[in-house]
Design an enzyme around this catalytic site. Structure first.
Site, short mmCIF file in Angstrom:
data_model
loop_
_atom_site.label_atom_id
_atom_site.label_comp_id
_atom_site.label_asym_id
_atom_site.label_seq_id
_atom_site.Cartn_x
_atom_site.Cartn_y
_atom_site.Cartn_z
N CYS A 48 0.81 -1.23 0.10
CA CYS A 48 -0.05 -0.04 0.03
C CYS A 48 0.93 1.20 0.24
O CYS A 48 1.49 1.45 -1.04
CB CYS A 48 -1.19 0.03 1.17
SG CYS A 48 -2.42 1.11 0.91
N HIS A 75 -3.65 -5.31 -0.40
CA HIS A 75 -3.01 -6.03 1.05
C HIS A 75 -3.45 -7.42 1.01
O HIS A 75 -4.33 -7.85 1.57
CB HIS A 75 -3.75 -5.30 2.07
CG HIS A 75 -3.35 -4.07 2.68
ND1 HIS A 75 -2.40 -3.79 3.74
CD2 HIS A 75 -3.54 -2.94 2.19
CE1 HIS A 75 -2.33 -2.68 3.88
NE2 HIS A 75 -3.05 -1.83 2.83
N GLU A 98 -2.02 -9.69 3.15
CA GLU A 98 -2.02 -10.44 4.25
C GLU A 98 -3.49 -10.20 4.88
O GLU A 98 -3.86 -10.81 5.89
CB GLU A 98 -1.03 -9.72 5.20
CG GLU A 98 -1.48 -8.27 5.69
CD GLU A 98 -1.51 -7.27 4.43
OE1 GLU A 98 -2.03 -5.81 5.06
OE2 GLU A 98 -1.12 -7.20 3.66
#
Length: 463
Positions: free
Chosen positions: A135, A253, A255
């Site tokens: 990001c 993202h 994750e």
């Protein structure tokens, strides 16, 4: 995920810069636990760099650095990539007010975090330290290499709002939008079994209102949103996790791409970026350890002392040859400048009315005295014959050495003048211009290394 079984050993260090927020009327620093869990689980140790005033001047204290992960945070200061100023094509005052109103937690500029992260990114680029930007971290990486950003995609991409919604506060973690993944990239490899259709589409989460406007030249895109925004990029010349190479930025993202109410990933490929990154971090640590373990040259001081003695004896012998010849005859005119240069360097001194016996080396025994130019062998006057061809050759070599040394010193002075001029010129260049220049020379260096390797390989004898 479960920790790696070998956590008892010394793990490589991954630096992660914290983000500042307000809690109970005080600032606190934090890093998302998903990042930490993945870094630890794949075999590295996260070292959190606190976002506090002055840390950007203390980065040497965080060495050794084996990897850097930069993740979420506020908007990057537009002045760092040539945006936001008069005539820069940035947002108007009214548009900026609208952005601050809609994205209050992101639109505030954090200069200290910018400084810390840009310095870390540039350190990674200079030393080929593995780097993963998520990001905001991908935006920092692009800016560090001379790229630029959209201050707000909804305002600066004409059809952005209609084509893609990059942030949805009403469905923050559940919001997704499609991206097209380019073949032949690491992202395509990680998500190969999950890509949809011939367009290699993937659905990713999205929490941003800024993005890459101009991608820095060293990078290759890996994915695009339908509105054309770059959603992932990497440096193909710095990507080989097994050899400790990894430079990459992802706008989304992975994750946090988890199914609702569960820690299960949307796709099996979601954690692969962290896995490959940590693999590169481990390999980079091993490379540093191998370099540090290389033994130093044996008996270096003894070898240097041996070479010094050889030089001293060569000076004394050459001087003695010149003295002996000068007493008996005149050197040939065409060679006079070589002999004089060698003699001047040796500061020939004679002691008249004495005679010394000369052996095979022309000086037995020499009487050494020291002066500011080095060790000088003082010999008595000799009545030997004119310089032999071998004697003249030796003294000419000494003269040529002196002249070459003088030329080298002059070249050093010229290089110093050129460096000063270059520094003065670069001081007047903008950050964008300097980053473009650095990217250009990085590319040239890479090409030069590749061509040199090919030539060395082709010149190597066949086994």
């Amino acid at each position: 995920m479960s920790p790696s079984p070998d956590l008892a050993r010394i793990l490589p260090r991954v630096l992660i810069v914290s983000r500042r927020t307000v809690r109970k009327n005080k600032f606190v620093d934090f890093v998302g636990e998903y990042h930490l869990d993945l870094i630890v689980g794949y075999g590295a140790v996260p070292v959190i760099v606190p976002r506090v005033a002055g840390v950007h001047t203390l980065l040497d204290s965080f060495e050794p650095i084996h990897g850097v992960l930069l993740c979420e945070g506020e908007d990057v200061d537009p002045s760092l990539y040539g945006g936001g100023g008069a005539g820069s094509g940035g947002l108007s005052a009214e548009q900026l007010d609208a952005v601050r109103s809609l994205h209050p937690s992101d639109a505030a500029i954090d200069h200290e975090k910018d400084s810390i992260e840009l310095r870390l990114a540039r350190r990674c680029l200079e030393r080929n330290i593995p780097f993963l930007g998520i990001c905001r971290g991908s935006q920092v990486l692009n800016v560090a290499c001379g790229g630029t950003l959209y201050q707000d995609v909804d305002h600066e991409l004409p059809a952005a709002a209609a084509a893609v919604r990059h942030i949805n506060y009403d469905n923050y973690d559940g919001h997704r939008h499609p991206v097209r993944v380019l073949p032949g990239t690491p992202l395509h490899e990680w998500f190969a079994e999950s890509l949809d259709g011939e367009d290699s589409r993937l659905t990713v989460n999205s929490y941003h209102h800024q993005g890459v406007r101009r991608l820095a030249e060293r990078f290759v895109p890996m994915a695009f949103a339908p509105d054309g925004l770059v959603e992932g990029f990497y440096d193909p010349d710095a990507y080989n996790p097994g050899e400790g190479k990894f430079i990459m930025g992802l706008q989304f993202h992975p994750e946090r791409m988890r199914k609702a109410g569960s820690d299960e990933f949307d796709y099996p490929g979601c954690p692969m970026a962290y896995q490959a990154f940590v693999r590169a971090v481990v390999a980079y640590q091993e490379k540093l350890a191998a370099a540090a373990a290389m033994p130093a040259s044996p008996k270096l001081n003894q070898e240097m002392e041996k070479q010094r003695k050889v030089l001293v004896r060569s000076f004394s012998l050459a001087k003695n040859l010149y003295v002996s010849g000068a007493e008996a005859g005149t050197p040939r005119p065409a060679e006079q400048r070589d002999l004089d240069a060698g003699a001047e360097f040796l500061e020939v001194k004679t002691q008249p009315n004495h005679r010394t016996s000369t052996g095979a080396h022309g000086c037995q025994p020499p009487d050494f005295k020291a002066n500011r130019r080095g060790v000088v062998c003082v010999v008595q006057q000799s009545n030997t014959a004119a310089l032999s061809v071998q004697q003249e050759k030796r003294l000419k070599q000494m003269g040529a050495t002196v002249r070459n040394a003088s030329g080298y010193i002059n070249r050093l002075k010229l290089n110093e003048e050129r460096e000063a001029a270059a520094r003065a010129l670069m001081a007047k260049m903008s950050i964008d211009q300097l980053s473009d220049l650095a990217s250009f020379y990085h590319i040239m260096g890479t090409i030069c290394s590749e061509v040199l390797d090919r030539k060395l390989h082709s010149a190597a004898p066949a086994p």
